[in-house]
Enzyme design. Sequence first.
Site, PDB file in Angstrom:
ATOM      1  CG  ASN A 157      19.996  26.143 -35.371  1.00 40.72           C
ATOM      2  OD1 ASN A 157      19.362  25.126 -35.085  1.00 40.72           O
ATOM      3  ND2 ASN A 157      19.833  26.781 -36.504  1.00 40.72           N
ATOM      4  CE  LYS A 180      19.861  13.443 -30.546  1.00 40.74           C
ATOM      5  NZ  LYS A 180      20.778  14.098 -29.652  1.00 40.74           N
ATOM      6  N   GLY A 233      18.681  19.578 -38.948  1.00 32.17           N
ATOM      7  CA  GLY A 233      20.122  19.540 -38.697  1.00 32.17           C
ATOM      8  C   GLY A 233      20.887  19.545 -39.996  1.00 32.17           C
ATOM      9  CB  VAL A 237      22.791  13.955 -39.615  1.00 31.89           C
ATOM     10  CG1 VAL A 237      21.841  13.188 -38.715  1.00 31.89           C
ATOM     11  CG2 VAL A 237      24.193  13.944 -39.032  1.00 31.89           C
ATOM     12  N   GLY A 238      20.831  14.244 -42.170  1.00 30.53           N
ATOM     13  CA  GLY A 238      19.487  14.151 -42.755  1.00 30.53           C
ATOM     14  C   GLY A 238      19.416  13.060 -43.818  1.00 30.53           C
ATOM     15  CD  GLU A 255      12.275  22.010 -43.158  1.00 34.55           C
ATOM     16  OE1 GLU A 255      13.139  22.609 -43.862  1.00 34.55           O
ATOM     17  OE2 GLU A 255      11.119  21.799 -43.532  1.00 34.55           O
ATOM     18  CB  CYS A 289      18.778  26.441 -41.647  1.00 35.66           C
ATOM     19  SG  CYS A 289      17.141  26.681 -40.981  1.00 35.66           S
ATOM     20  CD  GLN A 336      29.117  25.001 -36.422  1.00 39.08           C
ATOM     21  OE1 GLN A 336      28.801  23.854 -36.123  1.00 39.08           O
ATOM     22  NE2 GLN A 336      28.962  25.477 -37.646  1.00 39.08           N
ATOM     23  CD  GLU A 385      23.882  25.195 -43.478  1.00 38.97           C
ATOM     24  OE1 GLU A 385      23.941  23.981 -43.212  1.00 38.97           O
ATOM     25  OE2 GLU A 385      22.864  25.882 -43.300  1.00 38.97           O
ATOM     26  CD  GLU A 464       9.867  21.086 -39.252  1.00 38.13           C
ATOM     27  OE1 GLU A 464      11.007  21.476 -39.485  1.00 38.13           O
ATOM     28  OE2 GLU A 464       9.525  20.568 -38.160  1.00 38.13           O
TER      29      GLU A 464
HETATM   30  N1  LIG Z   1      19.359  23.425 -40.708  1.00 42.25           N
HETATM   31  C1  LIG Z   1      19.608  23.679 -39.455  1.00 42.25           C
HETATM   32  O1  LIG Z   1      18.803  24.264 -38.786  1.00 42.25           O
HETATM   33  C2  LIG Z   1      20.868  23.212 -38.857  1.00 42.25           C
HETATM   34  C3  LIG Z   1      21.953  22.885 -39.636  1.00 42.25           C
HETATM   35  N2  LIG Z   1      23.088  22.469 -39.053  1.00 42.25           N
HETATM   36  C4  LIG Z   1      24.227  22.154 -39.925  1.00 42.25           C
HETATM   37  O2  LIG Z   1      24.861  21.009 -39.454  1.00 42.25           O
HETATM   38  C5  LIG Z   1      26.227  21.246 -39.159  1.00 42.25           C
HETATM   39  C6  LIG Z   1      26.661  20.407 -37.989  1.00 42.25           C
HETATM   40  O3  LIG Z   1      25.842  20.641 -36.860  1.00 42.25           O
HETATM   41  P1  LIG Z   1      25.423  19.439 -35.956  1.00 42.25           P
HETATM   42  O4  LIG Z   1      24.872  19.876 -34.690  1.00 42.25           O
HETATM   43  O5  LIG Z   1      26.592  18.525 -35.853  1.00 42.25           O
HETATM   44  O6  LIG Z   1      24.226  18.826 -36.821  1.00 42.25           O
HETATM   45  P2  LIG Z   1      23.757  17.341 -36.830  1.00 42.25           P
HETATM   46  O7  LIG Z   1      22.985  17.096 -38.058  1.00 42.25           O
HETATM   47  O8  LIG Z   1      24.884  16.451 -36.507  1.00 42.25           O
HETATM   48  O9  LIG Z   1      22.781  17.268 -35.554  1.00 42.25           O
HETATM   49  C7  LIG Z   1      21.382  17.513 -35.554  1.00 42.25           C
HETATM   50  C8  LIG Z   1      20.692  16.502 -34.634  1.00 42.25           C
HETATM   51  O10 LIG Z   1      20.835  15.175 -35.162  1.00 42.25           O
HETATM   52  C9  LIG Z   1      21.435  14.320 -34.188  1.00 42.25           C
HETATM   53  N3  LIG Z   1      22.198  13.276 -34.866  1.00 42.25           N
HETATM   54  C10 LIG Z   1      23.526  13.267 -35.159  1.00 42.25           C
HETATM   55  N4  LIG Z   1      23.852  12.105 -35.768  1.00 42.25           N
HETATM   56  C11 LIG Z   1      22.721  11.362 -35.863  1.00 42.25           C
HETATM   57  C12 LIG Z   1      22.400  10.074 -36.411  1.00 42.25           C
HETATM   58  N5  LIG Z   1      23.329   9.327 -36.979  1.00 42.25           N
HETATM   59  N6  LIG Z   1      21.132   9.638 -36.344  1.00 42.25           N
HETATM   60  C13 LIG Z   1      20.171  10.400 -35.792  1.00 42.25           C
HETATM   61  N7  LIG Z   1      20.408  11.621 -35.241  1.00 42.25           N
HETATM   62  C14 LIG Z   1      21.659  12.103 -35.296  1.00 42.25           C
HETATM   63  C15 LIG Z   1      22.258  15.272 -33.347  1.00 42.25           C
HETATM   64  O11 LIG Z   1      22.611  14.717 -32.115  1.00 42.25           O
HETATM   65  P3  LIG Z   1      23.884  15.235 -31.267  1.00 42.25           P
HETATM   66  O12 LIG Z   1      24.308  16.533 -31.828  1.00 42.25           O
HETATM   67  O13 LIG Z   1      23.351  15.346 -29.903  1.00 42.25           O
HETATM   68  O14 LIG Z   1      24.920  14.172 -31.379  1.00 42.25           O
HETATM   69  C16 LIG Z   1      21.303  16.446 -33.233  1.00 42.25           C
HETATM   70  O15 LIG Z   1      20.298  16.170 -32.287  1.00 42.25           O
HETATM   71  C17 LIG Z   1      26.283  22.744 -38.941  1.00 42.25           C
HETATM   72  O16 LIG Z   1      27.548  23.252 -39.143  1.00 42.25           O
HETATM   73  C18 LIG Z   1      25.276  23.221 -39.941  1.00 42.25           C
HETATM   74  O17 LIG Z   1      25.869  23.286 -41.215  1.00 42.25           O
HETATM   75  C19 LIG Z   1      23.172  22.335 -37.698  1.00 42.25           C
HETATM   76  C20 LIG Z   1      22.138  22.662 -36.873  1.00 42.25           C
HETATM   77  C21 LIG Z   1      20.902  23.140 -37.399  1.00 42.25           C
HETATM   78  O1  LIG Z   2      14.968  32.197 -39.471  1.00 48.33           O
HETATM   79  C1  LIG Z   2      14.225  31.687 -38.643  1.00 48.33           C
HETATM   80  O2  LIG Z   2      13.386  32.358 -38.000  1.00 48.33           O
HETATM   81  C2  LIG Z   2      14.262  30.208 -38.380  1.00 48.33           C
HETATM   82  C3  LIG Z   2      15.593  29.610 -38.690  1.00 48.33           C
HETATM   83  C4  LIG Z   2      15.644  28.175 -38.388  1.00 48.33           C
HETATM   84  O3  LIG Z   2      14.650  27.549 -38.182  1.00 48.33           O
HETATM   85  C5  LIG Z   2      16.920  27.459 -38.335  1.00 48.33           C
HETATM   86  O4  LIG Z   2      17.968  28.047 -38.495  1.00 48.33           O
HETATM   87  O5  LIG Z   2      16.883  26.236 -38.055  1.00 48.33           O
END
Ligand SMILES: NC(=O)C1=CN([C@@H]2O[C@H](COP(=O)(O)OP(=O)(O)OC[C@H]3O[C@@H](n4cnc5c(N)ncnc54)[C@H](OP(=O)(O)O)[C@@H]3O)[C@@H](O)[C@H]2O)C=CC1
Ligand SMILES: O=C(O)CCC(=O)C(=O)O
Length: 484
Positions: A157, A180, A233, A237-238, A255, A289, A336, A385, A464
């Site tokens: 994002n 990555k 993410g 996954v976190g 985060e 987020c 999504q 979320e 961060e």
């Molecule tokens: N807080 C935030 O800023 C974000 C929150 N999200 C939330 O997550 C949901 C899903 O989004 P998504 O992109 O699938 O988020 P993910 O948590 O799946 O992905 C975030 C990162 O983690 C990687 N990843 C996925 N699985 C693993 C693993 N087992 N071990 C280590 N790294 C891994 C992904 O790789 P890859 O995708 O390349 O497989 C990507 O680089 C969204 O709908 C939203 O709710 C998503 C993005 C940002």
């Molecule tokens: O609101 C912002 O400026 C940052 C948001 C952000 O870091 C995120 O969505 O992952």
Amino acid sequence: MGKLGWTMSGIRKNYIYGRWVEGDAVTENRNPARPQELIGYFASSGVAHVEAAVAAARAAQPAWAAATPQQRSDVLARAGAKLLERADEIGRLLAREEGKALPEAIGEATRAAQIFSFFAGEALRVSGQKIASVRPGVEIEVTREPLGVVGLITPWNFPIAIPAWKVAPALAAGNAVVLKPAELTPACAHVLTEILHEAGIPAGVFNLVMGQGSLVGQALTDHPDVAAISFTGSEAVGRSIAMACARTMKKVQLEMGGKNPLVVLDDADIETAVRCALNGAFFSTGQRCTASSRLIVQKGIHDKFVEALDAARLALRLGDPLQADTDIGPVVSENQLSGNLDYVALAAAEGCEVRGGGRLNHEGFFQAPALFVGATNAMRSSREEIFGPCASVIAVCDFDEALAVANDTRFGLSSGIVTQSLKYATAFRQKSQAGMVMTNLPTAGVDYHVPFGGRKASSLGSREQGPMAMEFYTGVKTAYEFAG
Ligand SMILES: NC(=O)C1=CN([C@@H]2O[C@H](COP(=O)(O)OP(=O)(O)OC[C@H]3O[C@@H](n4cnc5c(N)ncnc54)[C@H](OP(=O)(O)O)[C@@H]3O)[C@@H](O)[C@H]2O)C=CC1
Ligand SMILES: O=C(O)CCC(=O)C(=O)O
């Protein structure tokens, strides 16, 4: 030779030990506004690439840590300048691969440049303390040292700003990095790599490995030679990364999500309230987020606010992110979008009056921004979320109820209040259980030079961004010396 880091057939490669390296397979990166438009082919890598990148980083890190702060600062400053020079071009690429509107995309690229310039300064400010001992003749020195090799796993994002705000402090502190990026948006990370290469990053100090999270991200997280993982993410996954880091005793920084409340009190300036809600809930297609996904509105202003916000929602222009008059672009992917539509159906089934939210008859993954009017905080659509252009509107009687509802969530990233009352603004700032609190501002959209992060299920580990980012990327050493 084609472009930097591309194969002759146009596949963009990994970057390991200062060399551009092909993957095991190839993935396609497509424009979510026009899925038939190919942005490019990118390497998809496996465990062997992670092994090679970590070995390269391990070999290169001691010399990088031993370089002068000026040498580290110079590389970061050059990267910052190059990012700024190319901000328009990177913004266009970002808008095409992620889908945010061009001004926001260029803003994000500019922010990445500012982050590198900021940490070029921080590289010069890694300091310590001299402390008098409680014992005679003993001197104590407390210093900070780099951790070694750090793994950085980033989401789609903010495909240039988030890599920037992890890579820059990690390098400033003297670590070597394996990045990555998300497979959905590798193009911006590839450009960042090109820029670091041109800025003179020594071989092995920065490495890019593109590929699936479950393969590349997992291998990085499990690797015994990686000292720390910083991840942004999803919560699921976190959580799995935190557990893997516990098994291998790594430092970890997460985060994750948010279900951020924006409180609107009866005394709010209606224009400010609508502006904050519109921006926080719908801009960047709600894919932040920090998005305002719960609008908690006092009953006296509720109907007027909902009608004014709905009119503003209907006036938003959805379209190609590259077009000058577009406010909101597409959702990032079909997957999504389908998840978002499920939540729209859920909100209706839970009894909300759903305004908007349908898939638009456009070529790409477009969804009308949605308001879930008449929501309660107990509904799943108000608790989970969604990460799309959807916001629940929850009516409350007074400030105390608004605060209680705002805090009644598993998350705690950002929160906001719109009011003209100093008393309520101050009370909200003090009692909100969120890491970032906004008054008469949207919950999303933060400065790059101050701490970023949340509480509860939103974040784990130290903050961060800003000077506090250096905390995560360094370890403390306390040295005692008998001086006689
Ligand atoms: N807080 C935030 O800023 C974000 C929150 N999200 C939330 O997550 C949901 C899903 O989004 P998504 O992109 O699938 O988020 P993910 O948590 O799946 O992905 C975030 C990162 O983690 C990687 N990843 C996925 N699985 C693993 C693993 N087992 N071990 C280590 N790294 C891994 C992904 O790789 P890859 O995708 O390349 O497989 C990507 O680089 C969204 O709908 C939203 O709710 C998503 C993005 C940002
Ligand atoms: O609101 C912002 O400026 C940052 C948001 C952000 O870091 C995120 O969505 O992952």
